[in-house]
Design a protein around this motif. Structure first.
Motif, short mmCIF file in Angstrom:
data_model
loop_
_atom_site.label_atom_id
_atom_site.label_comp_id
_atom_site.label_asym_id
_atom_site.label_seq_id
_atom_site.Cartn_x
_atom_site.Cartn_y
_atom_site.Cartn_z
N GLU A 221 0.82 -1.21 0.00
CA GLU A 221 0.00 0.00 0.00
C GLU A 221 0.86 1.26 0.00
OE1 GLU A 221 -1.61 -1.40 3.42
OE2 GLU A 221 -3.21 -2.56 2.49
N ILE A 222 0.31 2.30 -0.64
CA ILE A 222 1.00 3.59 -0.70
C ILE A 222 1.29 4.11 0.70
CG2 ILE A 222 0.76 6.01 -1.38
CD1 ILE A 222 -0.83 5.09 -3.80
N ALA A 223 0.30 4.00 1.60
CA ALA A 223 0.47 4.53 2.96
C ALA A 223 1.64 3.85 3.67
CB ALA A 223 -0.82 4.35 3.76
N LYS A 224 1.79 2.55 3.49
CA LYS A 224 2.91 1.83 4.10
C LYS A 224 4.24 2.29 3.50
CE LYS A 224 0.67 -2.55 5.39
NZ LYS A 224 0.67 -4.01 5.13
N PHE A 225 4.23 2.48 2.18
CA PHE A 225 5.48 2.89 1.53
C PHE A 225 5.89 4.29 1.99
CE2 PHE A 225 8.09 4.49 -1.98
CZ PHE A 225 9.03 3.48 -2.06
N GLN A 226 4.91 5.19 2.10
CA GLN A 226 5.21 6.54 2.60
C GLN A 226 5.77 6.48 4.01
OE1 GLN A 226 4.61 10.05 1.20
NE2 GLN A 226 6.20 9.99 2.79
N ALA A 227 5.16 5.66 4.86
CA ALA A 227 5.64 5.53 6.23
C ALA A 227 7.04 4.93 6.27
CB ALA A 227 4.67 4.67 7.04
N PHE A 228 7.34 4.03 5.35
CA PHE A 228 8.67 3.44 5.30
C PHE A 228 9.73 4.48 4.90
CE2 PHE A 228 11.92 1.29 2.60
CZ PHE A 228 12.62 0.69 3.64
N ILE A 229 9.43 5.30 3.91
CA ILE A 229 10.37 6.36 3.51
C ILE A 229 10.57 7.34 4.67
CG2 ILE A 229 10.76 8.28 1.93
CD1 ILE A 229 11.12 5.51 0.68
N ASP A 230 9.50 7.66 5.37
CA ASP A 230 9.62 8.54 6.54
C ASP A 230 10.51 7.90 7.60
OD1 ASP A 230 7.92 10.33 5.30
OD2 ASP A 230 6.13 9.67 6.39
N TYR A 231 10.40 6.60 7.76
CA TYR A 231 11.22 5.89 8.75
C TYR A 231 12.70 5.95 8.36
CZ TYR A 231 12.86 2.19 11.85
OH TYR A 231 13.54 1.47 12.80
N LEU A 232 13.01 5.73 7.08
CA LEU A 232 14.40 5.83 6.63
C LEU A 232 14.96 7.21 6.92
CD1 LEU A 232 14.44 4.01 3.15
CD2 LEU A 232 15.24 3.13 5.35
N ASN A 233 14.19 8.24 6.56
CA ASN A 233 14.67 9.60 6.77
C ASN A 233 14.79 9.93 8.25
OD1 ASN A 233 14.95 10.23 4.04
ND2 ASN A 233 12.80 10.83 3.85
N GLY A 234 13.89 9.38 9.07
CA GLY A 234 13.98 9.62 10.51
C GLY A 234 15.22 9.00 11.12
N LYS A 235 15.69 7.89 10.55
CA LYS A 235 16.90 7.24 11.04
C LYS A 235 18.17 7.77 10.36
CE LYS A 235 17.14 2.88 11.90
NZ LYS A 235 17.26 2.88 13.37
N GLY A 236 17.99 8.67 9.40
CA GLY A 236 19.14 9.20 8.69
C GLY A 236 19.75 8.21 7.71
N VAL A 237 18.94 7.27 7.22
CA VAL A 237 19.41 6.25 6.27
C VAL A 237 19.11 6.72 4.86
CG1 VAL A 237 19.15 3.88 5.47
CG2 VAL A 237 19.12 4.37 7.92
N LYS A 238 20.14 6.89 4.07
CA LYS A 238 19.98 7.26 2.66
C LYS A 238 20.17 6.00 1.82
CE LYS A 238 19.84 10.11 -0.94
NZ LYS A 238 19.88 9.09 -2.04
N ALA A 239 19.09 5.56 1.16
CA ALA A 239 19.16 4.36 0.34
C ALA A 239 20.13 4.57 -0.82
CB ALA A 239 17.77 4.00 -0.19
N LYS A 240 20.76 3.48 -1.25
CA LYS A 240 21.69 3.50 -2.37
C LYS A 240 21.24 2.52 -3.43
CE LYS A 240 25.68 4.75 0.49
NZ LYS A 240 27.06 4.40 0.90
N THR A 241 21.61 2.78 -4.66
CA THR A 241 21.30 1.84 -5.74
C THR A 241 22.28 0.68 -5.70
OG1 THR A 241 22.75 2.95 -7.34
CG2 THR A 241 20.48 3.77 -7.16
#
Length: 515
Positions: A221-241
């Motif tokens: 779901e979109i809502a879960k994905f948005q919450a996941f991106i917020d969680y990454l940013n809250g932890k200071g995790v920058k995803a890499k390719t």
């Protein structure tokens, strides 16, 4: 009043020191145990472009898209070439996933070549050069892996569940896949696990939709994905390719792919170790490779001496194709030398006896401060039969925290003349590296072979995943391969962050009001 001012100054000093300590500890934790997170999206579904990409852009995150070029623009179920170009131009990685999402192991070699090579050419014709590859259905075998390795820098499966431990096996990348049963808390736990273990987490997404049909297994779901991106940013995790992670290290060996014949390398047995030039190597230069053919006498391949530093961890990685090995063992040593070039020791890293196509990867740390240089040694034991191809032999350093600055010391009160320089003794002759005597062959996965991870196929149409295998080679024996496409069970760990700045400020406010 004076006492109040003095107390205030003292408090502010304590607060500043606390904030500095907190920041330093956070910086140290980030540098010492960061982990890596990669988001990947399969099959080129439009919902990824319409729903996931805007969320990632707004959150400053990136991802790798594994796309089937033969399906693009064919129907409403797939992205258009214009959308793929927009992703590429926006900094997202476009990677290959075959021409038509075909299951590769049942195909003939000619069909495999078409699925891989035509897919590649379709992207190149539109100004995109894919570097990494994912097999459809997670299905691969030795023939498939060898074909992928000649064209691409990595192979990402689907049923290889777990974390990737540095320096990573490029042609068996482990993943955690997302289904409609995967909770947000589960994905957060995977991220926390990667951070704590300083490992690489690769997530696999498919559809990202407003609402999920319970029968649509691979959607979120979109809502879960948005919450996941917020969680990454809250932890200071920058995803890499995928490309960012695998290109983050600088190779130190000379002529790693042997395209310049044997420059930078030597052998003690030219009948065992020869140069092969018929395209049995790996990306980026598969034409040349080293062929090690069994015989009565052992054979060794040696690299040039490479400067190394005590306290630094190095990764050794090499492509190996041992499909033709019928007896004996091939493996890797690191030979250590002092500043004068004298051999100090040989450190055995691992060997293999099975028939497999995979990267071999090992960690190496110099054994003492006396080690100034190191050389890679590849061996084939006496009495071996058959052949093994070796290519793209790389040695590279892992990032580490800089040492603390030295404490300054005052100069002596008066200079003292140095004693006369003694005459050095004659140099000690350098002994040749010893013939390796590795331990008995070990056919299980403790050596990184991952040979039991080959994905079986039956009638050429239906892919049958293997039975549960709890040994993911990632150090997490609680993992489940979960090959029936259910949400995998993991060892959930609770990550407790350090004291926050907000807590310090709240305490300070309470204290100040109490003055």
């Amino acid at each position: 009043m004076k006492r109040t001012i003095e107390n205030s100054i003292l408090y502010l000093a304590v607060l500043a020191a606390a904030l500095f300590t907190f920041a330093a500890q956070a910086s140290f934790a980030s540098a010492a145990s960061t982990g890596v997170v990669t988001m990947t999206f399969d099959d080129g579904n439009p919902s990824q472009y319409e729903n996931a990409v805007p969320i990632m852009k707004a959150g400053g995150q990136t991802a790798t898209f594994y796309v089937n070029s033969g399906w693009l623009g064919s129907s409403e179920w797939y992205m258009t070439w214009e959308q793929i170009a927009n992703l590429h131009n926006s900094g997202f990685e476009i990677a290959a996933h075959t021409l038509t999402h075909a299951e590769l192991p049942p195909l003939t070699q000619a069909q495999i070549n078409t699925e891989i090579n035509q897919d590649y050419l379709n992207f190149v014709a539109r100004g995109i050069t894919p570097i990494n590859f994912a097999v459809p259905f997670g299905a691969y075998d030795n023939k498939t892996t060898a074909s992928v390795a000649r064209k691409y820098n990595s192979l990402r499966g689907f049923h290889n569940q777990g974390l990737n431990v540095w320096p990573y096996n490029k042609y068996i990348l482990y993943v955690r896949y997302i289904t409609n049963q995967t909770s947000l808390d589960q994905v957060k736990a995977w991220v926390d696990e990667a951070v704590v273990q300083d490992a690489w987490l690769i997530l696999v997404f498919h559809e990202i939709l407003p609402l999920v049909d319970p029968t649509d297994d691979y959607s979120w779901e979109i809502a879960k994905f948005q919450a996941f991106i917020d969680y990454l940013n809250g932890k200071g995790v920058k995803a890499k390719t995928i490309h960012e992670v695998l290109s983050a290290y600088t190779n130190l060996t000379v002529n790693p792919s042997f395209e310049n014949v044997l420059t930078g390398w030597r052998t003690d047995n030219a009948s065992v170790v020869t140069l092969d030039t018929v395209n049995r190597g790996s990306y980026p230069s598969p034409r040349n490779s080293i062929k090690m053919a069994g015989g009565a006498i052992a054979g060794h391949l040696f690299s040039e001496k490479i400067p190394v530093s005590f306290g630094t961890t190095y990764g050794l990685r090499a492509y190996t194709d041992s499909q033709g090995l019928t007896a004996g063992e091939v493996g890797f040593f690191i030979d250590e030398y002092d500043e004068a070039g004298n051999w100090i020791s040989g450190k055995w890293l691992g060997g293999f006896t099975n028939q497999n196509v995979v990267d071999k990867s090992f960690q190496y740390t110099p054994t003492s401060g006396a080690v100034a240089t190191a050389a890679v040694q590849v061996y084939m034991t006496a009495g071996s039969s058959g052949s093994v191809y070796i290519d793209n032999v790389e040695l590279f350093a892992k990032s580490q925290l800089p040492p603390p600055p030295p404490t300054p010391t005052p100069p002596p009160p008066s200079p003292t003349p140095p004693p006369p320089t003694p005459t050095p003794p004659p140099p000690t002759p350098t002994p040749p590296p010893p013939t390796p005597t590795p331990p008995p062959p070990d056919n299980d996965d403790d050596d990184g072979d991952d040979d039991d991870r080959r994905r079986p196929w039956t009638d050429g149409k239906t892919f049958t995943p293997p039975a549960t295998d709890d040994d993911d080679d990632d150090g997490d024996d609680s993992d489940s391969d979960d090959d029936d496409h259910k949400s995998p069970t993991t060892d959930r760990r609770t990550f407790t962050p350090p004291t926050t700045i907000g807590e310090i400020i709240r305490r300070s406010t309470s204290w100040w009001k109490g003055m």
